[in-house]
Design a protein around this motif. Structure first.
Motif, PDB file in Angstrom:
ATOM      1  N   LEU A 456     -13.978 -46.853 -38.325  1.00  0.00           N
ATOM      2  CA  LEU A 456     -14.246 -47.084 -37.055  1.00  0.00           C
ATOM      3  C   LEU A 456     -15.565 -47.917 -36.809  1.00  0.00           C
ATOM      4  O   LEU A 456     -15.563 -48.743 -35.877  1.00  0.00           O
ATOM      5  N   SER A 457     -16.457 -48.179 -37.828  1.00  0.00           N
ATOM      6  CA  SER A 457     -17.441 -48.771 -37.778  1.00  0.00           C
ATOM      7  C   SER A 457     -16.825 -50.384 -37.780  1.00  0.00           C
ATOM      8  O   SER A 457     -17.516 -51.313 -37.231  1.00  0.00           O
ATOM      9  N   ARG A 458     -15.832 -50.578 -38.785  1.00  0.00           N
ATOM     10  CA  ARG A 458     -15.329 -51.997 -38.839  1.00  0.00           C
ATOM     11  C   ARG A 458     -14.449 -52.309 -37.381  1.00  0.00           C
ATOM     12  O   ARG A 458     -14.697 -53.645 -37.058  1.00  0.00           O
ATOM     13  N   MET A 459     -13.948 -51.354 -36.672  1.00  0.00           N
ATOM     14  CA  MET A 459     -13.246 -51.812 -35.559  1.00  0.00           C
ATOM     15  C   MET A 459     -14.586 -52.162 -34.514  1.00  0.00           C
ATOM     16  O   MET A 459     -14.496 -52.830 -33.473  1.00  0.00           O
ATOM     17  N   GLN A 460     -15.558 -51.368 -34.629  1.00  0.00           N
ATOM     18  CA  GLN A 460     -16.973 -51.767 -33.774  1.00  0.00           C
ATOM     19  C   GLN A 460     -17.286 -53.230 -34.031  1.00  0.00           C
ATOM     20  O   GLN A 460     -17.549 -54.029 -33.046  1.00  0.00           O
TER      21      GLN A 460
END
Length: 499
Positions: A456-460
């Motif tokens: 999820l942080s990668r997508m952010q």
């Protein structure tokens, strides 16, 4: 086939007031190829260690298999690799090991080299080959892809796809999709298991999130309507009560029974609305528990006064007599997001350091713009120690902004006062990313920024880079991230003899 059964598992680290797991129950099939996902700090590695019996806990974990953990700890890295294999599994047959080496494209010659001389990819492959030789063992594979190039990741993914059951912790979406058939996810308040690939799980999660948000909005509207109706009923009740009092005081012969009945009816209606409002609030409280917040990140890139920021023409870099990259030519222009690609050992990190301002021995022509401000994210996080406040001050960062970015990257406030040395690998990497996002720069140079960082942080971070379009030079082996972010890919040729 056998089952791993977890019942009423509760665990907290000594001295912590917060449970990592609380009354968790589920079961796993040892034939599954299980991808294990969740935000950083949620307890993925902790759960693997609980399976290994490293910590005391309440509840039960029962299994008919023995567990083996990757990465295997090699205390003496100067010994020959064949001795490391013997330590892992002394009863192996040589032909069996060669079969695994063939699948992983590892040469037999590595057995006769010191383990420390192997590249990170070679070490990973050797350990996995030895561990998979053990029959009746269930492998717990914890982030095997860190520092592996794309080719090695694809090879390892195909290898795992051909194997039996395991639990695999990874944040690489393409890697997971190729080699898992179930997903175990640690959510904010629960643990879920779903059949299918990571993409299947992600699609289901997005569908569930959309449903919860829609239900939440519906309940908000219902609660607003009930509150307004309750307010109107309260006003009517006051008017009726006043009419009763006025009738009593004036001596009028109005039907007091009718007025009393009307007041009671209004009171009953008000109570009914209040009950429905409480029921709606209770239902609302059950929603959004597993909705992962992904607030938008911000960055403040500077505009350079020239279109071209840097240029390399036939650049080769040396460490003493050893050439680490050869005849590299490309330019960095305003607004480009350039991915440096190439096998491990092709000199990607060395090029980043040279462009970032480090004095390295090189040939060819390298030009960098004058007064160019650069923000650099290193692979290495070992220097992180002390608290976040002191860290921010030491780099002249806006502490409030720095911590706000970490909160958006799912840092709990309780982490702010802890020593960074105790952070997980993903949390440490987020500290470096947050520092870079606080810095105004013409050029951002990121060396494998996503190691250990959750999906999820990668997508952010992807959304941030696409929205603000900073000039970025980076090395990253997450295929999906590169596909989303890079505007240009520079492929570095390999150096003969490089690991």
């Amino acid at each position: 086939m056998s089952l791993i059964q977890v019942r009423d598992l509760t665990f907290a680290y000594d001295g912590s007031y917060d449970n990592i797991f609380e009354d968790v129950s589920f079961q796993l099939d040892t034939d599954w190829k299980l991808g294990f996902t969740g935000r950083n700090g949620r307890g993925k590695t902790t759960f693997l260690h609980l399976l290994l019996g490293k910590y005391e806990y309440s509840g039960t974990i029962s299994a008919q298999v023995q567990f083996e953990y990757f990465p295997y700890m090699v205390e003496d890295q100067d010994q020959l690799t064949m001795n490391v294999v013997d330590e892992i599994y002394p009863d192996y047959e040589h032909w069996q090991l060669m079969r695994e080496f063939s699948l992983l494209q590892v040469s037999e010659g590595v057995l006769y080299r010191p383990f420390a001389s192997l590249s990170g990819g070679e070490q990973t492959k050797v350990m996995l080959a030895a561990l998979f030789l053990k029959e009746n063992h269930f492998l717990l594979i914890d982030e095997p892809t860190n520092h592996l190039d794309m080719h090695a990741r694809e090879l390892l993914s195909n290898y795992l796809q051909s194997k039996g059951g395991y639990i695999l912790v990874s944040h690489d979406r393409a890697f997971l999709d190729n080699c898992v058939d179930h997903v175990l996810s640690i959510n904010k308040t629960s643990i879920e298991i779903q059949k299918g690939s990571f993409s299947d799980w992600w699609e289901n999660k997005q569908r569930q999130d959309r449903f919860e948000l829609a239900e939440n909005e519906k309940l908000k509207r219902e609660m607003k309507r009930l509150a307004e109706a309750a307010e109107r009923t309260s006003v009517w009740s006051d008017k009726v009560e006043k009419s009763k009092n006025n009738t009593r005081n004036s001596g009028s012969k109005v039907d007091k029974g009718y007025i009393g009945h009307k007041a009671a009816k209004m009171m009953k209606r008000s109570k009914s609305m209040e009950h429905r409002q409480h029921a709606a609030m209770e239902q609302k409280s059950k929603l959004l528990k597993n909705l992962e917040g992904t607030d938008s990140l911000k960055i403040a890139p500077l505009v350079y006064h020239k279109h071209q920021l840097a240029e390399l023409d036939q650049v080769s870099i040396y460490y003493g007599d050893q050439k680490v990259c050869s005849d590299v030519s490309f330019a960095i222009e305003q607004g480009e997001r350039i991915a440096l690609a190439g096998r491990n050992g092709s000199g990607k990190s060395s090029l980043l350091r040279l462009i970032g301002g480090e004095e390295l021995e090189h040939t060819g022509v390298f030009r960098r713009g004058s007064q160019l401000k650069i923000s650099y994210v290193s692979q290495d996080t070992s220097h992180l120690q002390g608290n976040l406040t002191d860290y921010a001050r030491s780099y002249g960062l806006d502490e409030s902004l720095f911590k706000a970015i970490l909160r958006k990257l799912d840092f709990a406030r309780v982490q702010f006062d802890k020593d960074m040395a105790a952070y997980s690998g993903g949390q440490k990497k987020k500290v470096l990313i947050a520092k870079s996002l606080c810095e105004q720069a013409h050029l951002y140079i990121w060396d494998e920024p996503l190691n250990f960082i959750d999906v999820l942080s990668r997508m952010q971070i992807e959304e941030l880079l696409l929205a603000y379009a900073p000039t970025l030079l980076f090395v990253e082996h997450d295929r999906e991230f590169c596909r989303q972010v890079a505007t240009k890919v520079v492929e570095l040729p390999g150096i003969d003899g490089a690991g």
